[in-house]
Design a protein around this motif. Structure first.
Motif: not given
Length: 107
Positions: A18-43
């Motif tokens: 949701l925050l990424r969309e908010l920043l995109d609307r304001e034309e603030i370049a951003c990225t999400i890191r660790n987006e797919h890291l949930s599969i490593a939870s436990g390790e």
């Protein structure tokens, strides 16, 4: 690149998107890191597997932080209970229309 936000728990991870969309609307370049890291939870420690929002340009950080703070503080605002002007039903503050007759709040 600067770190801006990481949720406290996996159940709050939707806030990152949701925050990424908010920043995109304001034309603030951003990225999400660790987006797919949930599969490593436990390790890895659970906190390390949470998605994190990063601002691409350091110069945008203060403006982005203000937007995020404003958005997060608005989540905690509660409006007072109100009485429907149409039918007199008492309505909890988080609702903007009457559950009984459908009329919108005057506020």
């Amino acid at each position: 690149m600067k770190h801006l936000f990481t949720p406290n728990t996996m159940s709050q991870s939707g806030e990152v998107y949701l925050l990424r969309e908010l920043l995109d609307r304001e034309e603030i370049a951003c990225t999400i890191r660790n987006e797919h890291l949930s599969i490593a939870s436990g390790e890895l420690a659970p906190q390390e597997c949470l998605p994190a929002l990063w601002i691409m340009h350091d110069a945008d950080y203060s403006r982005a932080a203000e937007l995020v703070e404003g958005w997060r503080s608005s989540l905690h605002e509660t409006r007072p209970q109100w009485v429907c002007p149409g039918c007199g039903e008492s309505i909890e503050g988080q609702f903007s229309s009457c559950w009984k007759c459908g009329r919108q709040s005057d506020e």
